[in-house]
Write a protein that holds these residues in place. Structure first.
Motif, PDB file in Angstrom:
ATOM      1  N   GLY A  94      40.455  45.796  40.454  1.00 45.13           N
ATOM      2  CA  GLY A  94      40.164  44.960  39.294  1.00 45.13           C
ATOM      3  C   GLY A  94      40.243  43.483  39.575  1.00 45.13           C
ATOM      4  O   GLY A  94      40.180  42.672  38.643  1.00 45.13           O
ATOM      5  N   CYS A  95      40.413  43.094  40.822  1.00 44.57           N
ATOM      6  CA  CYS A  95      40.614  41.680  41.157  1.00 44.57           C
ATOM      7  C   CYS A  95      39.316  41.033  41.626  1.00 44.57           C
ATOM      8  O   CYS A  95      38.547  41.627  42.384  1.00 44.57           O
ATOM      9  CB  CYS A  95      41.655  41.537  42.264  1.00 44.57           C
ATOM     10  SG  CYS A  95      43.310  42.040  41.768  1.00 44.57           S
ATOM     11  N   LYS A  96      39.112  39.797  41.207  1.00 46.11           N
ATOM     12  CA  LYS A  96      38.007  39.007  41.714  1.00 46.11           C
ATOM     13  C   LYS A  96      38.565  38.040  42.760  1.00 46.11           C
ATOM     14  O   LYS A  96      39.503  37.291  42.478  1.00 46.11           O
ATOM     15  CB  LYS A  96      37.313  38.241  40.594  1.00 46.11           C
ATOM     16  CG  LYS A  96      36.006  37.604  41.064  1.00 46.11           C
ATOM     17  CD  LYS A  96      35.158  37.102  39.902  1.00 46.11           C
ATOM     18  CE  LYS A  96      33.842  36.537  40.439  1.00 46.11           C
ATOM     19  NZ  LYS A  96      32.979  36.025  39.367  1.00 46.11           N
ATOM     20  N   ILE A  97      37.962  38.080  43.940  1.00 46.82           N
ATOM     21  CA  ILE A  97      38.551  37.404  45.110  1.00 46.82           C
ATOM     22  C   ILE A  97      37.550  36.413  45.676  1.00 46.82           C
ATOM     23  O   ILE A  97      36.341  36.673  45.740  1.00 46.82           O
ATOM     24  CB  ILE A  97      38.935  38.442  46.182  1.00 46.82           C
ATOM     25  CG1 ILE A  97      40.004  39.398  45.632  1.00 46.82           C
ATOM     26  CG2 ILE A  97      39.420  37.764  47.453  1.00 46.82           C
ATOM     27  CD1 ILE A  97      40.265  40.588  46.511  1.00 46.82           C
ATOM     28  N   LEU A  98      38.070  35.254  46.117  1.00 46.36           N
ATOM     29  CA  LEU A  98      37.261  34.253  46.818  1.00 46.36           C
ATOM     30  C   LEU A  98      37.816  34.088  48.233  1.00 46.36           C
ATOM     31  O   LEU A  98      38.995  33.787  48.411  1.00 46.36           O
ATOM     32  CB  LEU A  98      37.307  32.911  46.085  1.00 46.36           C
ATOM     33  CG  LEU A  98      36.561  31.745  46.779  1.00 46.36           C
ATOM     34  CD1 LEU A  98      35.063  32.031  46.860  1.00 46.36           C
ATOM     35  CD2 LEU A  98      36.830  30.424  46.069  1.00 46.36           C
TER      36      LEU A  98
END
Length: 681
Positions: free
Chosen positions: A552-556
């Protein structure tokens, strides 16, 4: 004939000059890279000067200068390593002045380092684009060319300095004052000039004779040589020119040059005459120069040994890493693939250890390594080292026993990273050279003096060390007995690093050992007592029992190296990450965070345009009322405590050192609130 063999034949030739060797190496490079132009440059300030050159039409001559920033070598210096591009027109440097003015499409070059300083570059180029991209082998080859040229320039510089000093010494000898003397056998009289008396330290009243003149020469070979020279002049008309030591009237030893010959009448020697010169300063200078020459030659030999030793040691883990990855390429059996990957990972770990040792040794040797000071728990530090080497000891059936006194259970103030490195090196060596028995670790804090002293002892029941080899243990690239290196491998850097670190701590290291009965290494250095910090967690996070999900994580991912980005992407996908964006410099990272929400940002520290520190500060300044601030994890190859503090001071939440280890990544992710974890049962 292979490239390396051709390179070896050129560089080891005894019949060619340095300039001829450089020309041959440039010609070989043109052949290897299939390019047209080869240059060795020297760069001072912003001036690029051509020192050696090969062009198809001889249009470029030695001594030609350019503005350094207008050359592709500016990018090589900026990269601080070998650099290549096969089609400049299709790259980001298509607007560079070098491309605009000269239209050079393909280029490969490497920096030349002389005595630790940037000297210039060796580079090859062509106005034609190269059909195929340059390979890693090409980059390695041009780097090797740069290293050899740098070492050879340093050697030539040293030889010129020695030659200049030698010529200065000769000039001093010609200009020195000389005293005269003679022995008249007819009159039985000895004459000394005023300067001769000054050399011997006697007054005008002193009456010289042949016997007391000879008595001034130092007893032994010096006195015997002058006696023999006089006898030969009398009996066989032989001239002499010898250097000897005299002891003057004040008891001072000094070097003198004695020159003499006989005068004869009717075949009989009637007079012996000559000159004496005080050459004490000249001889001592010459001896010092000779010592410096030997030291310079030894330095060059040490450099060559360093390159040869490291080259050999690098190939072992590289062979395992490359070989096992190649073996996986067409392997279908999953068990075989897993086995090959395990060997490859172990080889990578060996390679990392070797590289870290070389970097630490280089920093220590150039006095560029500084100690950090911070509170730490010695018990936890020792426990971490034991845990690190527990698998290796268990595999060999060895027990690791820990003994700590009560004071050692208190918090101390020093550099825990370097203390851990010292202890880890000693424990690693103990396990490596012990086949049967155990390894005992003793950690004591001694308080006999006002200054507390940390004493670490590592005892093993291994092969032991002979008395004659113990003195060689702390020299770099030495393992005492050469058979040890053949049997157990390794660079021999570990103990030399421990030795230098102990010196940096103002401490000491001692060894006691007996062949076939084991060894004990004891290190001591001053520390201070410290209070445990309230925010310090002395227990490691139990990440091994947690399943982590990034679904569920949005990562850069922020890194200027695409390979590093790919590696991190693959690692994160193992934790279920599916929403991963990329940015290749700090400016783009800040812009991405301004437009989108990210739960986690993995931030490289060193990048062009804007580094990770400034990018993190900029992200922290974004309007927190309209978007949540991400959890920022630093990615860096710098691992000291001061580097970690710099990351935290910039606003980063945690720290990962390259190369990224999966367990370390897992530990870092457990601190992220957006990550879901589930304890395994």
């Amino acid at each position: 004939m292979s490239i390396l063999k051709r390179l070896h034949l050129i560089t080891t030739s005894q019949e060619t000059t340095f300039d001829e060797k450089v020309t041959a190496l440039l010609s070989l490079g043109l052949d290897v890279f299939q390019l047209d132009i080869a240059i060795v440059s020297e760069i001072n300030a912003n001036i690029y000067t051509v020192k050696h050159v090969i062009t198809p039409d001889n249009s470029l001559s030695v001594g030609t200068t350019f503005d350094f920033s207008d050359t592709y070598c500016w990018h090589t210096f900026k990269a601080d390593s070998a650099l290549a591009f096969s089609h400049a027109g299709n790259s980001q440097i298509a607007t560079h002045p070098c491309y605009i003015h000269f239209g050079l499409e393909s280029y490969i070059g490497a920096p030349i380092i002389v005595d630790g300083n940037r000297y210039g570059t060796v580079n090859f180029s062509s106005p034609d684009a190269k059909p195929d991209s340059f390979t890693q082998e090409h980059l390695d080859y041009v780097s090797l060319l740069g290293q050899w040229i740098g070492v050879e320039i340093s050697r030539q510089k040293t030889l010129r300095q020695l030659q200049h000093r030698s010529e200065a010494l000769a000039a001093m000898s010609r200009l020195a004052d000389i005293g005269s003397w003679e022995v008249d056998f007819k009159k039985n009289k000895v004459y000394w000039s005023q300067q001769t008396r000054a050399i011997h330290g006697v007054s005008e009243e002193f009456v010289p004779t042949l016997d007391n003149a000879i008595a001034f020469y130092k007893p032994g070979s010096h006195q015997n040589d002058i006696k023999q020279a006089i006898n030969d002049a009398i009996s066989s008309r032989t001239k002499w020119d010898i250097e000897s030591i005299i002891i003057d009237a004040h008891g001072n030893e000094k070097w003198v040059a004695s020159h003499g010959q006989g005068e004869y009448e009717n075949g009989e020697c009637v007079r012996v005459f000559g000159a004496i010169q005080d050459i004490d300063e000249q001889v001592k200078l010459r001896l010092a120069l000779d010592q410096q020459r030997k030291e310079a030659e030894q330095l060059l030999k040490t450099r060559s040994d360093f390159i040869a030793k490291i080259s050999h040691e690098l190939r072992t883990p590289l062979n395992g890493l490359v070989g096992m990855l190649q073996a996986c390429h067409k392997e279908n059996d999953i068990d075989a693939i897993q086995s090959n990957l395990t060997i490859a990972r172990n080889s990578a770990d060996m390679l990392i250890t070797l590289i870290n040792d070389v970097l630490d040794f280089s920093k220590l040797n150039s006095n560029n390594l500084t100690l950090d000071n911070m509170p730490f728990d010695l018990t936890q530090l020792v426990t971490q080292v034991v845990g690190l080497y527990h698998p290796a000891s268990q595999e060999k059936g060895l027990a690791i026993n820990v003994h700590m006194n009560k004071l050692a259970n208190l918090w101390l103030y020093s550099d825990p990273t370097r203390i851990k490195q010292i202890l880890a090196n000693l424990v690693s060596n103990a396990i490596k050279f012990t086949q049967v028995g155990c390894v005992d670790i003793y950690a004591d804090v001694l308080t006999e003096n006002e200054q507390p002293v940390l004493q670490l002892r590592v005892c093993d029941t291994g092969i032991g060390i002979s008395d004659e080899n113990q003195s060689l243990l702390f020299q770099p690239f030495s393992q005492g007995d050469p058979s040890i290196s053949r049997r157990f491998g390794g660079t021999g850097l570990g103990l030399s690093i421990v030795f230098e670190l102990c010196n940096l701590f103002d401490g000491d290291i001692q060894v006691s050992s007996e062949v076939d009965k084991g060894s004990t290494f004891t290190v001591t250095f001053p520390v201070d007592f410290a209070k445990q910090r309230e925010n310090d967690d002395t227990e490691p996070c139990p990440v091994s029992t947690a399943n982590i999900s990034l679904a569920g994580c949005k990562i850069l991912l922020v890194d200027d190296n695409q390979i590093n980005v790919l590696v991190m992407e693959k690692l994160l996908q193992q934790f279920g990450a599916a929403q991963i964006d990329m940015a290749y410099d700090g400016v783009k990272a800040v812009e991405a965070c301004r437009k989108n929400h990210f739960d986690i940002v993995f931030m490289d520290c060193i990048m062009p345009n804007m580094d990770g520190f400034d990018a993190t500060r900029a992200i922290r300044k974004l309007n927190s009322n309209t978007q949540s601030i991400p959890h920022i994890i630093a990615l860096t190859a710098n691992t000291s405590e001061s580097d970690k503090r710099a990351c935290l001071d910039a606003g980063m939440d945690s720290f990962l050192s390259k190369p990224i280890q999966i367990d370390a990544l897992k530990t870092a992710l457990t601190a992220v609130k957006a990550v879901s974890t589930e304890e395994t049962r």
